[in-house]
Write an enzyme that holds these catalytic residues in place. Structure first.
Site, short mmCIF file in Angstrom:
data_model
loop_
_atom_site.label_atom_id
_atom_site.label_comp_id
_atom_site.label_asym_id
_atom_site.label_seq_id
_atom_site.Cartn_x
_atom_site.Cartn_y
_atom_site.Cartn_z
N HIS A 146 -10.85 -8.76 7.74
CA HIS A 146 -9.78 -8.13 8.34
C HIS A 146 -8.99 -7.57 7.14
CE1 HIS A 146 -8.79 -11.15 11.28
NE2 HIS A 146 -7.66 -10.98 11.75
N ASN A 177 -13.49 -13.19 0.98
CA ASN A 177 -11.82 -13.43 1.88
C ASN A 177 -11.47 -14.24 2.31
OD1 ASN A 177 -11.65 -12.53 4.65
ND2 ASN A 177 -12.47 -13.84 6.30
#
Length: 302
Positions: A146, A177
């Protein structure tokens, strides 16, 4: 010695990017396809600097929050502006990833009952094919990372759902991440709670890109995933702006790799990030304020 090495790495990184993709000038003109959008942005942000610093975010009829400044238009690479409830995307049809994603994170938005576990990643029908698909990420060894975090959008089902569209996603190293990049997202939420709201812009960095006349090309060193050749970033940037009586800003560059990456080592000025990315982040800020807050960065003052 550590600070010297950090500065040297940033310098080499910036030089590499600058030789491939010329930065935009502060006064560059908008392309026809983004002029209308940025005229609207200027209207949305017409409130004075002092007033804006003290006022809460202005919620539009569609539920979106309008009081945040977007980067200046990009004319050296493809750009399609996508309006989302909780954030705005500058999408690049060549890389099949965003150029940048921007949002206004309020204290209230750091809380909410919407849980990400009930949502799934999906391709974005609002951009033309070829575009990133779920198959591109399958067995790629990269996470669907994201840019605007799901954790910043627990306040709305629609906003949460839109964070899982692949136009808000980049191929991201799993270790980054789940660790260092996640730590930075949590830190931004802490800042939003402390200062009531912050403005955030983040996105990918491509060392191997060349930009000419609005086109973007990859060198033979560029990594891709999937049949649609989604570009794998070499690094990621994030800039954070705190508007207040004493405005301040800070930037970060994280390599797209696993292993330890300390926040203090990845910190840099917004000027540094602008030189590396060729993006002008705060074109509507008064010049004296912009020049002052973009030149320096220190976690001590946050």
């Amino acid at each position: 010695m550590k600070q010297l090495m950090k500065k040297l790495i940033l310098f080499v990184f910036a030089v590499t990017l600058l030789t491939a993709c010329n930065p935009q000038s502060k006064n560059r003109p908008a392309e026809e396809d983004v002029e209308e959008f940025y005229d609207q942005q200027a209207s949305n942000n017409a409130v004075g600097e002092t007033e804006a610093a003290e006022a809460p975010a202005a919620q539009g009829k569609d539920g979106s929050f309008k009081m945040y400044e977007l980067p200046a238009p990009l004319t050296d690479r493809p750009e399609q502006i996508l309006h989302r409830q909780g954030f705005t995307i500058s999408y690049n049809k060549t890389t099949k990833t965003p150029n940048w994603v921007a949002w206004h994170l309020t204290k209230n938005h750091t809380y909410g009952r919407i849980q990400r576990e009930t949502y799934a990643f999906d391709e974005d029908p609002s951009v033309a094919a070829p575009r990133a698909t779920l198959d591109d990420y399958y067995n790629s060894r990269y996470d669907r990372g994201h840019m605007c975090p799901a954790g910043d959008n627990k306040w709305s089902e629609e906003a949460m759902s839109q964070t899982f569209l692949l136009t808000n996603i980049c191929p991201q190293n799993h270790g980054l991440n789940k660790n260092a990049w996640n730590d930075l997202e949590i830190q931004c939420r802490d800042w939003a709670r402390e200062y009531n709201f912050v403005d955030i812009v983040c996105g990918p960095v491509y060392r191997t890109a060349t930009c000419t006349n609005g086109k973007m090309q990859a060198s033979s060193l560029q990594r891709f995933i999937g049949r649609n050749k989604v570009w794998v970033p070499d690094a990621f940037f994030k800039v954070v702006l705190c508007r207040g009586r004493a405005p301040k800003a800070i930037g970060f560059i994280y390599e797209n790799r696993g292993g330890q990456q300390r926040m203090s080592d990845c910190m840099c000025s917004v000027d540094d990030v602008e030189r590396i990315t060729g993006i002008d982040f705060y074109p509507l800020l008064a010049d004296d304020v912009e020049n002052r807050i973009e030149a320096h960065a220190s976690l001590r003052y946050w």
